[in-house]
Design an enzyme around this catalytic site. Structure first.
Site, mmCIF file in Angstrom:
data_model
loop_
_atom_site.group_PDB
_atom_site.id
_atom_site.type_symbol
_atom_site.label_atom_id
_atom_site.label_comp_id
_atom_site.label_asym_id
_atom_site.label_seq_id
_atom_site.Cartn_x
_atom_site.Cartn_y
_atom_site.Cartn_z
ATOM 1 N N HIS A 140 27.423 -38.307 29.952
ATOM 2 C CA HIS A 140 26.099 -38.156 29.370
ATOM 3 C C HIS A 140 25.200 -37.258 30.207
ATOM 4 C CE1 HIS A 140 23.553 -39.869 26.163
ATOM 5 N NE2 HIS A 140 22.552 -39.647 26.990
ATOM 6 N N SER A 165 21.285 -37.733 22.584
ATOM 7 C CA SER A 165 21.014 -39.091 23.051
ATOM 8 C C SER A 165 20.022 -39.751 22.091
ATOM 9 C CB SER A 165 20.498 -39.056 24.486
ATOM 10 O OG SER A 165 20.482 -40.344 25.053
#
Length: 713
Positions: free
Chosen positions: A683, A565
């Site tokens: 995610h 990320s």
């Protein structure tokens, strides 16, 4: 372990696209890879899948890194599972738990000596692609609001469950992503956060436009009453809570991920629940603020206003403004205030007798005891099991002498500890549900490194004890993973990690860097690594890597960096700025095209962290480090593994596609640049088996590229 030779890469759709952006000539040759649904992009992605499959087929992993051996070891290390502190409702308690063989954590309700599973994502979806995003019991504990999403999308759908019968009594309510739930007494209604209907919004803004709503059980969500949010920034996120007695409603708002939070309070005894009369607590200030009304009826405010490391203030809720605040716990010069908890007599006795405060001092937790009226520190201390990190200070809503919190460190699985103010003792209240067999004998130590501008940066180094001398120095250079994040005020505190221990017990060294941009040293530390100062984060990371080489921990041909990320942006910058320092890179769910990042996913909510590419000055900051724009033809880049998730609605996989194509076209080395694509996940949370499968392949890649002895044929 033998590495296959990879010298020919799939042809990517490419064009000579150069744009003049505020006077900057910006090349974007792989723009076409942004469109995941286009035939050329899908053909390229499928070819990358085949290339990665070829790499895996030719990879002969043996020893500790043989696939079956490493899978079993990770499953064993993860066998401790997880248990959370309790959420008490009278004598009924709720908690999350995952035993070692469970794919997902479940929610358990316990009363007396009996307990039962209340929510199990696998029961909801045997395929394992549904995740439990959050849950909240009603104030009486007879109902639970919970949110689930599927396929990694994090698009939560809210339901309400009857605790006694297990039956659904309300929902589904969609568009509830990132929604808190604040129950009113009695359980007939709650406040929550929901996006406006997509058909009422511009197509590129359907992810935003949240509002706070009042929902009454048994009524359609279309009849919910909007109570807050109109007229505020369309990217705003909201918090909402209701005091235990049901009188006070508190709402907070922050525009995107900006390090500023506004707070309002409403007296529900003086205004209707459908139309609360809000009064400002802290609005328009350059500060993060959280507020709540405690059992003693006073309003407590945790803020970094005039205190970058945090302070605790108090006032009367009828006079909530800043001018009425009195500081109860002042800022500590070297520790960050994390959380507080009040102890009282319980029941009708609401007068606080102790104030507990948890602090993070250079990423290590400690808990102090204070006078609840003056804030004066008392001589007693709350003993922790070691030098680790805690999360949460949980008390009973009805008060009492006990406080629960989680504890973990680099070699200790998470447990729940209980502090009893009557005795001053801290004891283990709930052990992890499983056992970890044969934990390796490792040592974790904290080092200090000087960054390029003279700033002291700290890092945790974990290594096998038998690889160190009596002073903790390395006996010989070893394959090393350097992990970092450096953003959004997120702190990388000591924590048990199966990835770390599997790597270290095989003979590697694992390093976690506490970089600027994180929260380890407070808001000033965060701001020193954001916006115009983002390059500081990368300089800190490079400095830690250089220190590891200089001090004999590793060598550049044995050093890998790893991040996901925002940490994927970190290692993307590392591989493009310092390709000479690293042999391998694991870049997971990354941000990499910083010129166009805000056009996709949740990118527009991050402009306060990185900068706005539509602003000429801020575009200059972004171009200064944007990994995709720093690729130089003929450079010998490190071996790089991109791991992307097709269900990711936060960071679009286009970032990895574009940089992978650029590196494959530019690199002069035969070190592989690979893309591992995974469907059905996103995610955030994932099933245990998918987590293990991903870690296995990432560790094998790094072991092969750094020559870890534990992986040798």
């Amino acid at each position: 372990m033998t590495a296959p030779a990879l010298r020919t890469y799939p042809s990517a759709p490419r064009r000579d696209l150069v744009e003049d952006l505020h006077g900057h000539l910006v090349a974007d040759p792989f723009r076409d890879l942004e469109d995941a649904s286009s035939e050329p992009t899908e053909a390229w992605s499928a070819a990358q899948d085949d290339l990665y499959a070829q790499y895996r087929e030719q990879l002969h992993a043996t020893g500790a890194f043989a696939t079956d051996v490493l899978t079993d070891r990770l499953r064993s290390l993860l066998g401790a599972g997880f248990v959370s502190p309790p959420a008490w409702r009278g004598e009924r308690r709720f908690f999350s738990r995952r035993s070692g063989d469970q794919e997902h954590a479940v929610v358990v309700v316990a009363e007396g000596g009996t307990e039962r599973v209340l929510l199990d994502p696998i029961v909801l979806d045997p395929a394992g692609t549904t995740t439990l995003d959050s849950w909240q019991p009603s104030k009486e504990g007879h109902l639970v609001a919970y949110q689930v999403s599927s396929g990694g999308t994090e698009e939560s759908v809210l339901h309400v469950l009857d605790v006694a019968t297990g039956e659904l009594v309300d929902g589904p309510i969609d568009r509830a992503r990132y929604s808190p739930v604040a129950w009113l007494p009695g359980g007939d209604a709650f406040y929550y956060v929901r996006r406006l209907p997509p058909e009422t919004l511009p197509e590129d803004e359907t992810q935003y436009h949240r509002r706070v709503w009042l929902h009454r059980l048994g009524t359609p969500a279309t009849e919910d009453v909007e109570v807050f949010g109109a007229g505020l920034d369309h990217t705003s996120y909201y918090g909402v809570s209701v005091s235990r007695d049901g009188r006070w409603l508190i709402v907070s708002a922050s525009a995107g991920t900006a390090p500023r939070t506004d707070v309002w309070i409403a007296d529900l005894a003086a205004s209707p629940a459908e139309a609360p009369w809000f009064v400002e607590v802290a609005v328009g200030l350059d500060a993060q603020t959280g507020a709540w009304v405690a059992r003693d009826g006073r309003l407590y405010v945790h803020t970094d206003l005039d205190a970058p490391r945090g302070r605790l203030a108090v006032t009367d809720p009828t006079e909530p403004g800043v001018e009425h605040w009195t500081t109860l716990l002042a800022q500590d010069p070297t520790a960050v205030l994390e959380d507080v908890a009040f102890i009282d007599g319980g029941g009708d006795d609401t007068t606080p007798t102790q104030l507990l405060a948890s602090w993070r001092r250079h990423a290590v937790s400690e808990v102090s005891v204070h006078d609840p009226r003056t804030g004066e520190r008392r001589p007693q201390t709350v003993t922790l099991p070691g030098l680790g990190s805690i999360s949460g200070l949980a008390t009973r809503p009805d008060g009492g002498p006990e406080v629960w919190f989680s504890y973990t460190d680099h070699t200790t699985p998470t447990s729940v500890q209980r502090y009893d103010a009557r005795t001053g003792l801290t004891t283990q209240w709930a052990a992890p549900p499983g056992l970890v067999a044969d934990l390796p004998d490792v040592r974790a130590q904290q080092i200090e490194v000087t960054s390029a501008d003279g700033t002291t940066v700290r890092a945790f180094v974990v290594a096998r004890t038998d690889a160190l001398d009596a002073d903790g120095r390395p006996l010989a250079p070893a394959p090393t993973i350097l992990y970092g994040y450096g953003g959004f005020q997120i702190s990388l505190d000591p924590a048990f990690s199966a990835t770390t221990l599997a790597w270290v017990e095989a003979g590697g060294v694992y390093v976690v860097a506490n970089l600027r941009g994180g929260g380890e040293e407070g808001e000033d530390w965060h701001r020193a690594g954001m916006r115009a100062h983002k390059q500081n984060v990368f300089e800190d990371f490079h400095a830690v890597g250089e220190h590891l080489v200089a001090q004999g921990w590793t060598t550049p041909d044995r050093l890998a960096c790893w991040g996901g990320s925002n940490g994927g942006l970190l290692v993307g910058a590392a591989l493009t700025q310092r390709p000479d320092l690293f042999a391998a890179v694991v870049c997971s769910a990354p941000l990499l095209d910083m010129v166009r990042y805000q056009r996709f996913g949740l990118g527009v909510t991050w402009t306060e962290e990185y900068g706005d590419a539509d602003d000429p000055t801020e575009l200059g900051w972004l171009l200064g480090y944007s990994p995709y724009h720093r690729v130089v033809d003929g450079t010998a880049y490190p071996a790089t593994l991109f791991t992307v998730f097709e269900g990711d609605t936060r960071v679009d996989p286009l970032h990895a596609r574009k940089l992978a194509a650029a590196l494959q076209a530019a690199t002069s080395s035969d070190r592989p640049v690979l893309v591992r694509r995974e469907r059905g996940v996103g995610h955030g949370g994932r099933a245990l088996s998918r987590t293990i499968g991903l870690i296995v392949e990432q560790l094998q890649f790094v072991a092969e590229r750094t020559g870890l002895a534990g992986s040798a044929a």
